[in-house]
Design a protein around this motif. Structure first.
Motif, PDB file in Angstrom:
ATOM      1  N   GLN A 112       0.847  -1.375  -0.010  1.00 35.85           N
ATOM      2  CA  GLN A 112      -0.138  -0.179  -0.117  1.00 35.85           C
ATOM      3  C   GLN A 112       0.920   1.102   0.115  1.00 35.85           C
ATOM      4  O   GLN A 112       2.214   1.245   0.476  1.00 35.85           O
ATOM      5  CB  GLN A 112      -1.101   0.199   1.311  1.00 35.85           C
ATOM      6  N   ALA A 113       0.191   2.289  -0.364  1.00 30.58           N
ATOM      7  CA  ALA A 113       1.076   3.358  -0.600  1.00 30.58           C
ATOM      8  C   ALA A 113       1.319   4.047   0.883  1.00 30.58           C
ATOM      9  O   ALA A 113       0.552   3.639   1.983  1.00 30.58           O
ATOM     10  CB  ALA A 113       0.097   4.735  -1.025  1.00 30.58           C
ATOM     11  N   GLY A 114       2.550   4.644   0.876  1.00 30.84           N
ATOM     12  CA  GLY A 114       2.995   5.213   2.417  1.00 30.84           C
ATOM     13  C   GLY A 114       4.269   5.454   2.489  1.00 30.84           C
ATOM     14  O   GLY A 114       5.170   5.243   1.342  1.00 30.84           O
ATOM     15  N   SER A 115       4.776   5.924   3.476  1.00 30.53           N
ATOM     16  CA  SER A 115       6.185   6.324   3.585  1.00 30.53           C
ATOM     17  C   SER A 115       7.033   5.338   4.354  1.00 30.53           C
ATOM     18  O   SER A 115       6.566   4.757   5.579  1.00 30.53           O
ATOM     19  CB  SER A 115       6.509   7.526   4.360  1.00 30.53           C
ATOM     20  N   TYR A 116       8.249   4.776   4.058  1.00 28.98           N
ATOM     21  CA  TYR A 116       8.796   3.545   4.761  1.00 28.98           C
ATOM     22  C   TYR A 116      10.356   4.241   4.946  1.00 28.98           C
ATOM     23  O   TYR A 116      11.144   4.391   4.092  1.00 28.98           O
ATOM     24  CB  TYR A 116       9.071   2.337   3.909  1.00 28.98           C
ATOM     25  N   SER A 117      10.607   4.413   6.283  1.00 25.96           N
ATOM     26  CA  SER A 117      11.759   4.900   6.840  1.00 25.96           C
ATOM     27  C   SER A 117      12.923   4.168   7.076  1.00 25.96           C
ATOM     28  O   SER A 117      12.537   2.895   7.745  1.00 25.96           O
ATOM     29  CB  SER A 117      11.602   6.071   8.029  1.00 25.96           C
ATOM     30  N   PHE A 118      14.046   4.498   6.724  1.00 25.77           N
ATOM     31  CA  PHE A 118      15.181   3.590   6.923  1.00 25.77           C
ATOM     32  C   PHE A 118      15.767   3.578   8.227  1.00 25.77           C
ATOM     33  O   PHE A 118      16.443   2.622   8.895  1.00 25.77           O
ATOM     34  CB  PHE A 118      16.432   3.700   5.912  1.00 25.77           C
ATOM     35  N   GLN A 119      15.229   4.472   9.094  1.00 18.87           N
ATOM     36  CA  GLN A 119      15.746   4.724  10.498  1.00 18.87           C
ATOM     37  C   GLN A 119      15.076   3.682  11.202  1.00 18.87           C
ATOM     38  O   GLN A 119      15.444   3.507  12.620  1.00 18.87           O
ATOM     39  CB  GLN A 119      15.206   6.033  11.046  1.00 18.87           C
ATOM     40  N   GLU A 120      14.225   2.667  10.684  1.00 20.46           N
ATOM     41  CA  GLU A 120      13.478   1.737  11.712  1.00 20.46           C
ATOM     42  C   GLU A 120      14.417   0.415  11.483  1.00 20.46           C
ATOM     43  O   GLU A 120      14.040  -0.832  12.017  1.00 20.46           O
ATOM     44  CB  GLU A 120      11.911   1.273  11.007  1.00 20.46           C
ATOM     45  N   ILE A 121      15.748   0.496  11.225  1.00 26.30           N
ATOM     46  CA  ILE A 121      16.694  -0.659  11.317  1.00 26.30           C
ATOM     47  C   ILE A 121      16.553  -1.109  12.665  1.00 26.30           C
ATOM     48  O   ILE A 121      16.626  -2.588  12.608  1.00 26.30           O
ATOM     49  CB  ILE A 121      18.046  -0.208  10.781  1.00 26.30           C
ATOM     50  N   LEU A 122      16.808  -0.320  13.672  1.00 29.76           N
ATOM     51  CA  LEU A 122      16.892  -0.924  14.999  1.00 29.76           C
ATOM     52  C   LEU A 122      15.495  -1.335  15.614  1.00 29.76           C
ATOM     53  O   LEU A 122      15.451  -1.897  16.716  1.00 29.76           O
ATOM     54  CB  LEU A 122      17.320   0.516  16.008  1.00 29.76           C
ATOM     55  N   SER A 156      26.194   1.835   8.241  1.00 33.17           N
ATOM     56  CA  SER A 156      27.448   2.452   8.545  1.00 33.17           C
ATOM     57  C   SER A 156      27.438   3.824   8.877  1.00 33.17           C
ATOM     58  O   SER A 156      28.232   4.530   9.438  1.00 33.17           O
ATOM     59  CB  SER A 156      28.394   2.028   7.562  1.00 33.17           C
ATOM     60  N   CYS A 157      26.127   4.399   8.322  1.00 34.95           N
ATOM     61  CA  CYS A 157      26.267   6.027   8.859  1.00 34.95           C
ATOM     62  C   CYS A 157      25.523   6.084  10.194  1.00 34.95           C
ATOM     63  O   CYS A 157      24.824   5.567  10.463  1.00 34.95           O
ATOM     64  CB  CYS A 157      25.074   6.639   7.549  1.00 34.95           C
ATOM     65  N   GLY A 158      26.158   6.977  10.953  1.00 35.81           N
ATOM     66  CA  GLY A 158      25.710   7.425  11.978  1.00 35.81           C
ATOM     67  C   GLY A 158      24.067   7.858  12.278  1.00 35.81           C
ATOM     68  O   GLY A 158      23.421   7.456  12.976  1.00 35.81           O
ATOM     69  N   GLN A 159      23.651   8.715  11.089  1.00 37.07           N
ATOM     70  CA  GLN A 159      22.132   8.940  11.025  1.00 37.07           C
ATOM     71  C   GLN A 159      21.746   8.430   9.444  1.00 37.07           C
ATOM     72  O   GLN A 159      22.360   9.224   8.598  1.00 37.07           O
ATOM     73  CB  GLN A 159      22.136  10.428  11.097  1.00 37.07           C
ATOM     74  N   ASN A 160      20.858   7.524   9.616  1.00 44.06           N
ATOM     75  CA  ASN A 160      20.556   7.232   8.088  1.00 44.06           C
ATOM     76  C   ASN A 160      19.177   7.724   7.814  1.00 44.06           C
ATOM     77  O   ASN A 160      18.184   7.937   8.670  1.00 44.06           O
ATOM     78  CB  ASN A 160      20.481   5.559   8.337  1.00 44.06           C
ATOM     79  N   THR A 161      19.230   8.657   6.913  1.00 43.00           N
ATOM     80  CA  THR A 161      18.093   9.547   6.578  1.00 43.00           C
ATOM     81  C   THR A 161      17.157   8.912   5.210  1.00 43.00           C
ATOM     82  O   THR A 161      16.494   9.461   4.569  1.00 43.00           O
ATOM     83  CB  THR A 161      18.750  10.800   6.067  1.00 43.00           C
ATOM     84  N   GLY A 162      17.303   7.515   5.058  1.00 47.57           N
ATOM     85  CA  GLY A 162      16.979   6.783   4.293  1.00 47.57           C
ATOM     86  C   GLY A 162      15.154   6.807   3.998  1.00 47.57           C
ATOM     87  O   GLY A 162      14.583   6.528   5.112  1.00 47.57           O
TER      88      GLY A 162
END
Length: 162
Positions: free
Chosen positions: A81-91, A111-117
Motif C-alpha cells: 500500500q501507499a505510504g512512507s517507509y523510513s530506513f531509520q527503523e533498522i533498530l 554504517s552511517c551514524g544517522q541514516n536518513t533513508g
C-alpha cells in the motif's frame, strides 16, 4: 478522379488494426541522482521484487555499470500500500537496509551514524504489479571517515515475484 482516390481509401484506414499506445502505467520510469547529479539508471537490469513473505526489494542499477551491485533497498513486511517507509527503523527489528557499490567505493546505510533513508510509495497497482514513488537515502563509504552519498530518484516500475 486521381484526386478523389485518397478520399475513397479513407474509410479503409479506419479498418486497419491499431497498435495500442503505451499507457503511462506500462512505461518503466526510473531516475537516479547521486549527490544531486543525475546518473542514468539501467531500466533493463534494475529490478523490483516482492517475495512470498512480502519483503520488497528494489535494485536500482546504473546504466554505466550494469554488472555492478547498484543500490539495493529492502523493506520487510511491505503491506502493498501507499505510504512512507523510513530506513531509520533498522533498530526496530524490521529489516531496512540499503547498500551501494561503485568501483572501489562500498557504501552501506547501516554504517552511517544517522541514516536518513526513505522510500515513499505514492501509487500501487496490485492487479498489474506496478509501484510508483520516490526514494532517498544516505549511504556511507565503508570504513572510518568515509564519504557520504545521497542517492535519490523516482520510479514507476513493475514488481516481479521472487
Amino acid at each position: 478522379m486521381n484526386r478523389l482516390l485518397p478520399l475513397l481509401l479513407l474509410p479503409l484506414l479506419s479498418l486497419a488494426p491499431k497498435r495500442p499506445a503505451a499507457s503511462p502505467e506500462s512505461t518503466r520510469q526510473l531516475t537516479l541522482r547521486i549527490n544531486g547529479e543525475a546518473v542514468k539508471a539501467d531500466t533493463i537490469s534494475s529490478r523490483f521484487f516482492l517475495s512470498e513473505d512480502r519483503a520488497l526489494r528494489l535494485n536500482v542499477v546504473r546504466a554505466d555499470d550494469p554488472d555492478g551491485e547498484g543500490l539495493t533497498i529492502i523493506i520487510d513486511r511491505f503491506p502493498i500500500q501507499a505510504g512512507s517507509y523510513s530506513f531509520q527503523e533498522i533498530l526496530s527489528g524490521r529489516n531496512r537496509d540499503a547498500s551501494y557499490r561503485f568501483g572501489k567505493v562500498a557504501a552501506y546505510s547501516k554504517s552511517c551514524g544517522q541514516n536518513t533513508g526513505t522510500l515513499v510509495v505514492t501509487g500501487v497497482d496490485a492487479t498489474r504489479h506496478w509501484l510508483r514513488g520516490t526514494y532517498r537515502c544516505q549511504v556511507c563509504e565503508a570504513g572510518r571517515g568515509g564519504r557520504r552519498f545521497v542517492l535519490e530518484g523516482e520510479f514507476q516500475y513493475p514488481v516481479e515475484k521472487e
